[in-house]
Design an enzyme around this catalytic site. Structure first.
Site, short mmCIF file in Angstrom:
data_model
loop_
_atom_site.label_atom_id
_atom_site.label_comp_id
_atom_site.label_asym_id
_atom_site.label_seq_id
_atom_site.Cartn_x
_atom_site.Cartn_y
_atom_site.Cartn_z
N THR A 31 0.82 -1.20 0.00
CA THR A 31 0.00 0.00 0.00
C THR A 31 0.86 1.26 0.00
O THR A 31 1.81 1.37 0.78
CB THR A 31 -0.90 0.01 1.26
OG1 THR A 31 -1.68 -1.18 1.28
CG2 THR A 31 -1.81 1.22 1.27
N SER A 96 3.15 -7.13 1.62
CA SER A 96 1.95 -6.66 2.31
C SER A 96 0.72 -6.80 1.40
O SER A 96 0.38 -7.92 1.01
CB SER A 96 2.17 -5.22 2.78
OG SER A 96 1.21 -4.85 3.72
N LEU A 97 0.05 -5.72 1.02
CA LEU A 97 -1.06 -5.84 0.07
C LEU A 97 -0.58 -6.50 -1.21
O LEU A 97 -1.31 -7.30 -1.81
CB LEU A 97 -1.65 -4.46 -0.24
CG LEU A 97 -2.74 -4.41 -1.32
CD1 LEU A 97 -3.92 -5.30 -0.96
CD2 LEU A 97 -3.19 -2.97 -1.56
N ASP A 217 7.29 -6.68 13.16
CA ASP A 217 6.18 -6.08 12.43
C ASP A 217 5.10 -5.61 13.39
O ASP A 217 4.52 -6.41 14.11
CB ASP A 217 5.61 -7.09 11.43
CG ASP A 217 4.84 -6.43 10.29
OD1 ASP A 217 4.28 -5.34 10.51
OD2 ASP A 217 4.80 -7.01 9.19
N HIS A 242 7.73 -3.77 9.48
CA HIS A 242 6.90 -4.02 8.30
C HIS A 242 7.53 -3.46 7.02
O HIS A 242 7.45 -4.09 5.97
CB HIS A 242 5.51 -3.41 8.51
CG HIS A 242 4.55 -3.72 7.42
ND1 HIS A 242 3.97 -4.96 7.27
CD2 HIS A 242 4.05 -2.95 6.41
CE1 HIS A 242 3.15 -4.95 6.23
NE2 HIS A 242 3.19 -3.74 5.68
#
Length: 268
Positions: A31, A96-97, A217, A242
């Protein structure tokens, strides 16, 4: 950075870049991320591989009609870029996304994906802690965009790393990113974060899979569970928050190179 190319996918003009030479690796951002957020990963991989990075809808130079995003839409963009680049198969890396998008691609296109690597990935965006976080992001994106970026850095990096950078450097990073941000697109990406559900797709992955958990994270805590749900996957952990590539890009490249070599995923 090389000059961007574009390909039209479902009405969106998707920007992508190619570097290096050799077996192809396609990188899928998280993101609000841009190529710069991969840190040393792109130049390190490009020494021996063709590295393809793209701006899916909501990021960078890609232009679309502003519609609500879905994993299917972004997965189609990844496949469209791969086809435009002339790839018959490729190794796929998502953060992630981007890990959820990569899972969608791998589940539906097993013949295209030699291997999949998911970094800081999550299977369900409506998990209570994630939902609380993503809804806070949406509130900040609507009310105070600089505060959103400061929160992202504060929770995305380890306390030691943030303290080492210092407040001045953090503010410089926020100020430097502001002109590049597609704020409406980022908001749509966070809305997609909330809607992510790849629990069914993970069962369809046939390619060798590496799942990388970031040990510190503070944003995504589901990564070990994601690894357990992908049959035969390799689970590894890196010493980072993260936003892994700020802190542990070289460590990640080492893990990825070892994984690809062990599975001979890049030999074809």
């Amino acid at each position: 950075m090389p000059e961007s190319r574009t390909v039209t996918v479902d009405g969106a003009r998707v920007a992508y870049r190619m570097q290096g030479g050799g077996p192809a690796v396609v990188l899928v951002n998280g993101t609000a991320a841009l190529d710069m957020h991969w840190g040393p990963v792109i130049p390190a991989l490009a020494k021996r591989r063709t590295v393809i990075s793209l701006d899916y809808s909501g990021s960078g130079e890609t232009v679309d009609d502003g519609r609500t995003l879905s994993l299917e839409t972004l997965a189609n963009q990844v496949v469209g870029v791969a086809e435009a680049a002339g790839l018959q198969c490729f190794d796929l890396v998502g953060h992630s996304l981007g890990a959820a998008v990569a899972i969608q691609v791998a589940a539906l296109n097993p013949g295209l994906v030699r291997s999949i690597t998911a970094v800081a990935g999550f299977a369900l965006g409506s998990e209570p802690r994630l939902q609380l976080q993503f809804e806070l992001w949406l509130d900040l994106l609507r009310a105070d965009r600089a505060a959103f970026l400061r929160l992202l850095l504060l929770t995305g990096l380890t306390p030691k790393f943030v303290s080492g950078l210092g407040l001045s450097a953090i503010n410089d990073m926020v100020d430097g990113y502001m002109p590049f941000a597609n704020w409406d697109g980022i908001l749509r990406q966070v809305e997609l974060d909330l809607a992510v559900d790849v629990r069914e797709q993970v069962s369809k992955i046939e390619s060798p899979a590496l799942v990388v958990h970031c040990a510190h994270d503070q944003i995504v805590t589901q990564t070990p569970a994601l690894a357990a749900s992908i049959a035969g996957s390799t689970f590894r952990q890196i010493d980072a928050g993260h936003l892994a590539y700020f802190e542990a890009g070289e460590e990640f490249v080492s893990l990825l190179t070892e994984f690809l070599g062990r599975n001979r995923a890049g030999a074809v």
